[in-house]
Design a protein around this motif. Structure first.
Motif, PDB file in Angstrom:
ATOM      1  N   LYS A  15      18.062 -10.465 -13.122  1.00 53.63           N
ATOM      2  CA  LYS A  15      17.348  -9.543 -12.439  1.00 53.63           C
ATOM      3  C   LYS A  15      16.697  -8.375 -13.495  1.00 53.63           C
ATOM      4  CE  LYS A  15      17.841  -6.374  -8.540  1.00 53.63           C
ATOM      5  NZ  LYS A  15      16.813  -6.972  -7.875  1.00 53.63           N
ATOM      6  N   SER A  16      15.513  -8.101 -12.947  1.00 53.52           N
ATOM      7  CA  SER A  16      14.697  -7.121 -13.750  1.00 53.52           C
ATOM      8  C   SER A  16      15.075  -5.777 -13.303  1.00 53.52           C
ATOM      9  CB  SER A  16      13.333  -7.129 -13.446  1.00 53.52           C
ATOM     10  OG  SER A  16      12.649  -6.179 -14.318  1.00 53.52           O
ATOM     11  N   ASN A  17      15.203  -4.791 -14.253  1.00 53.21           N
ATOM     12  CA  ASN A  17      15.691  -3.407 -14.038  1.00 53.21           C
ATOM     13  C   ASN A  17      14.291  -2.472 -13.777  1.00 53.21           C
ATOM     14  OD1 ASN A  17      18.358  -3.609 -14.133  1.00 53.21           O
ATOM     15  ND2 ASN A  17      18.436  -3.438 -16.190  1.00 53.21           N
ATOM     16  N   GLU A  18      13.184  -3.235 -13.910  1.00 49.57           N
ATOM     17  CA  GLU A  18      11.733  -2.393 -13.798  1.00 49.57           C
ATOM     18  C   GLU A  18      11.644  -2.027 -12.260  1.00 49.57           C
ATOM     19  OE1 GLU A  18       8.215  -4.118 -15.598  1.00 49.57           O
ATOM     20  OE2 GLU A  18       9.718  -5.873 -16.272  1.00 49.57           O
ATOM     21  N   PRO A  19      11.057  -0.812 -11.821  1.00 50.54           N
ATOM     22  CA  PRO A  19      10.837  -0.508 -10.633  1.00 50.54           C
ATOM     23  C   PRO A  19       9.720  -1.198 -10.122  1.00 50.54           C
ATOM     24  CG  PRO A  19       9.708   1.238 -12.326  1.00 50.54           C
ATOM     25  CD  PRO A  19      10.730   0.151 -13.103  1.00 50.54           C
ATOM     26  N   PRO A  20       9.676  -1.206  -8.832  1.00 52.92           N
ATOM     27  CA  PRO A  20       8.554  -2.062  -7.869  1.00 52.92           C
ATOM     28  C   PRO A  20       7.322  -1.365  -8.098  1.00 52.92           C
ATOM     29  CG  PRO A  20       9.730  -0.748  -6.550  1.00 52.92           C
ATOM     30  CD  PRO A  20      10.638  -0.387  -7.977  1.00 52.92           C
ATOM     31  N   ILE A  21       6.258  -2.237  -8.219  1.00 53.80           N
ATOM     32  CA  ILE A  21       4.919  -1.983  -8.375  1.00 53.80           C
ATOM     33  C   ILE A  21       4.533  -1.215  -6.880  1.00 53.80           C
ATOM     34  CG2 ILE A  21       2.568  -2.608  -8.683  1.00 53.80           C
ATOM     35  CD1 ILE A  21       3.723  -4.923 -10.192  1.00 53.80           C
ATOM     36  N   GLN A  22       4.008  -0.021  -7.154  1.00 57.56           N
ATOM     37  CA  GLN A  22       3.897   0.662  -5.874  1.00 57.56           C
ATOM     38  C   GLN A  22       2.665   0.004  -5.007  1.00 57.56           C
ATOM     39  OE1 GLN A  22       2.958   4.694  -6.777  1.00 57.56           O
ATOM     40  NE2 GLN A  22       5.157   5.266  -7.115  1.00 57.56           N
ATOM     41  N   ALA A  23       2.715   0.277  -3.772  1.00 52.34           N
ATOM     42  CA  ALA A  23       1.681  -0.163  -2.974  1.00 52.34           C
ATOM     43  C   ALA A  23       0.341   0.961  -2.904  1.00 52.34           C
ATOM     44  CB  ALA A  23       2.143  -0.525  -1.464  1.00 52.34           C
ATOM     45  N   PRO A  24      -0.867   0.498  -2.552  1.00 56.23           N
ATOM     46  CA  PRO A  24      -1.938   1.205  -2.148  1.00 56.23           C
ATOM     47  C   PRO A  24      -1.532   2.468  -1.042  1.00 56.23           C
ATOM     48  CG  PRO A  24      -2.961  -0.762  -2.095  1.00 56.23           C
ATOM     49  CD  PRO A  24      -1.417  -0.957  -2.066  1.00 56.23           C
ATOM     50  N   SER A  25      -2.361   3.791  -0.975  1.00 54.91           N
ATOM     51  CA  SER A  25      -1.985   4.729  -0.070  1.00 54.91           C
ATOM     52  C   SER A  25      -2.517   4.302   1.248  1.00 54.91           C
ATOM     53  CB  SER A  25      -2.377   5.994  -0.627  1.00 54.91           C
ATOM     54  OG  SER A  25      -3.665   5.864  -0.287  1.00 54.91           O
ATOM     55  N   GLU A  26      -1.624   4.854   2.355  1.00 56.15           N
ATOM     56  CA  GLU A  26      -2.112   4.685   3.567  1.00 56.15           C
ATOM     57  C   GLU A  26      -3.512   5.222   3.899  1.00 56.15           C
ATOM     58  OE1 GLU A  26      -0.377   5.022   8.347  1.00 56.15           O
ATOM     59  OE2 GLU A  26       0.646   5.951   6.619  1.00 56.15           O
ATOM     60  N   ALA A  27      -3.723   6.471   3.128  1.00 56.64           N
ATOM     61  CA  ALA A  27      -4.886   7.112   3.413  1.00 56.64           C
ATOM     62  C   ALA A  27      -6.317   6.105   2.890  1.00 56.64           C
ATOM     63  CB  ALA A  27      -5.189   8.466   2.366  1.00 56.64           C
ATOM     64  N   ASP A  28      -5.980   5.300   1.615  1.00 58.39           N
ATOM     65  CA  ASP A  28      -6.902   4.605   1.237  1.00 58.39           C
ATOM     66  C   ASP A  28      -7.283   3.377   2.345  1.00 58.39           C
ATOM     67  OD1 ASP A  28      -7.653   6.021  -1.073  1.00 58.39           O
ATOM     68  OD2 ASP A  28      -6.254   4.668  -2.279  1.00 58.39           O
ATOM     69  N   TYR A  29      -6.113   2.831   2.899  1.00 61.15           N
ATOM     70  CA  TYR A  29      -6.217   1.984   3.896  1.00 61.15           C
ATOM     71  C   TYR A  29      -7.075   2.272   4.855  1.00 61.15           C
ATOM     72  CZ  TYR A  29      -4.116  -2.361   5.939  1.00 61.15           C
ATOM     73  OH  TYR A  29      -3.625  -3.706   6.603  1.00 61.15           O
ATOM     74  N   GLY A  30      -6.674   3.370   5.363  1.00 59.71           N
ATOM     75  CA  GLY A  30      -7.301   3.747   6.719  1.00 59.71           C
ATOM     76  C   GLY A  30      -8.794   4.239   6.579  1.00 59.71           C
ATOM     77  N   ALA A  31      -8.908   4.523   5.282  1.00 61.84           N
ATOM     78  CA  ALA A  31     -10.576   5.036   4.872  1.00 61.84           C
ATOM     79  C   ALA A  31     -11.205   3.781   4.916  1.00 61.84           C
ATOM     80  CB  ALA A  31     -10.504   5.573   3.669  1.00 61.84           C
ATOM     81  N   THR A  32     -10.616   2.715   4.596  1.00 63.95           N
ATOM     82  CA  THR A  32     -11.219   1.484   4.511  1.00 63.95           C
ATOM     83  C   THR A  32     -11.431   0.862   5.881  1.00 63.95           C
ATOM     84  OG1 THR A  32     -10.599   1.325   2.309  1.00 63.95           O
ATOM     85  CG2 THR A  32     -11.629  -0.802   3.310  1.00 63.95           C
ATOM     86  N   PHE A  33     -10.274   0.791   6.444  1.00 66.12           N
ATOM     87  CA  PHE A  33     -10.470  -0.120   7.673  1.00 66.12           C
ATOM     88  C   PHE A  33     -10.168   0.574   8.889  1.00 66.12           C
ATOM     89  CE2 PHE A  33      -8.697  -2.937   4.228  1.00 66.12           C
ATOM     90  CZ  PHE A  33      -9.632  -3.888   4.228  1.00 66.12           C
ATOM     91  N   GLY A  34     -10.086   1.919   8.880  1.00 62.25           N
ATOM     92  CA  GLY A  34      -9.893   2.634  10.232  1.00 62.25           C
ATOM     93  C   GLY A  34      -8.455   2.619  10.565  1.00 62.25           C
TER      94      GLY A  34
END
Length: 326
Positions: A15-34
């Motif tokens: 098992k890796s000790n690396e932190p998870p890769i962050q997801a995009p922000s909800e603001a970016d998501y909403g700006a694109t798709f409403g």
């Protein structure tokens, strides 16, 4: 921009000790798709942060009404996140106005992070279990599509006490890795020097060719329609862990060779309904009968995209199934 060269660990590795890769922000998501989806809620788990969305009951449950369908969890397929099931979830919410309906973004999809961990079925089981604990749900009625249907079936085999009923729409999991040629099986095994070609082949296989985004996708989203191709394209470009999660899911998560787990789920006494498109090449009626899934309905003249292309037909089948439970 997305890191499409990332390769996730495979099952059995340390098992890796690396932190998870962050997801995009909800603001970016909403700006694109409403704002088709409700505001995201977030759950922090040991593996990473998970986004989910609640369609609140449209009506309070009358004190004199006993309803079986009170908690419903929608589990999406590989590539298209929770928003892809929103049309079906909305249709069922309107038919069962007392139900609490929740959609979740699985690992590496939508607004959920990508853990640096093997994307095997147990990683997704732990996500569903953590979400149910957070919601305070002892059981739920599951609606899973494609990879989400495979995840639902394997979750039901492992946690039958959590699954009140399950609807498996166009389930993945019953494809056999032996159907692929030697080069393709080498892509499934992976290894140094193969990953770029493997990623390209897996993404093209899942897409059925090159991803083509309709030119009118913005107008269609403006009308309240979900254009899955546009969402998939956005994730590939904006979610740094998405491509790696997709590859990991296809290799290890439950898209292939889950016959034993489906068969075990079929023995648990859980009421189930399977819905297939007549033209689906991922799963057949015979595939489901072979693992003991007997309650199968077929929607004519549609393929694997039945969950979005035939929402009225699919929602009617689920409605009839749920009414029989009540």
């Amino acid at each position: 921009m997305a890191n499409n060269s990332l390769v996730l660990p495979r099952p059995g590795t340390v098992k890796s000790n690396e932190p998870p890769i962050q997801a995009p922000s909800e603001a970016d998501y909403g700006a694109t798709f409403g704002n088709l989806l409700p505001s995201a809620r977030y759950l922090q788990t040991p593996n990473g942060k998970v986004a989910y969305y609640e369609l609140s009951p449209l009506s309070p449950t009358p004190t004199d009404l006993k309803t079986t369908i009170s908690r419903v969890l929608f589990v999406h397929g590989v590539q298209t996140p929770a928003i892809g099931l929103l049309p079906l979830a909305s249709a069922l919410s309107s038919r069962f106005p007392y139900a609490q309906c929740v959609l979740v973004d699985l690992w590496g999809h939508g607004l959920t992070e990508t853990p640096i961990a093997a994307h095997e079925a147990t990683l997704f089981h732990s996500l569903l279990e953590a979400l149910m604990v957070d919601l305070g749900w002892e059981t739920a009625h599951f609606v899973g599509y494609s990879f989400g249907a495979s995840t639902t079936a394997t979750f039901a085999a492992a946690y039958p006490h959590r699954v009140a009923s399950m609807v498996l729409v166009a389930p993945a999991g019953l494809l056999r890795s032996t159907q692929f040629d030697e080069l393709q099986r080498s892509y499934l095994r992976g290894g140094q020097g193969l990953e770029d070609e493997a990623r390209s082949w897996i993404l093209e296989f899942l897409e059925g060719g090159q991803l083509v985004v309709p030119s009118d996708w913005k107008e269609r989203f403006g009308r309240g329609e979900v254009v899955a191709e546009a969402v998939r394209d956005w994730q590939m470009k904006q979610h740094q862990g998405h491509a790696a999660s997709v590859v990991g899911i296809f290799r290890d998560g439950g898209c292939l060779d889950k016959h034993a787990e489906f068969a075990e789920a079929a023995t648990k006494g859980i009421e189930s309904l399977c819905i297939l498109g007549e033209l689906d090449e991922v799963c057949s009626v015979q595939d489901l009968h072979d693992v003991g899934m007997r309650n199968v309905s077929v929607v004519p003249q549609v393929g694997h995209g039945v969950v979005r292309q035939k929402v009225p037909e699919v929602s009617r089948l689920i409605e009839d199934f749920w009414h029989k439970l009540e």
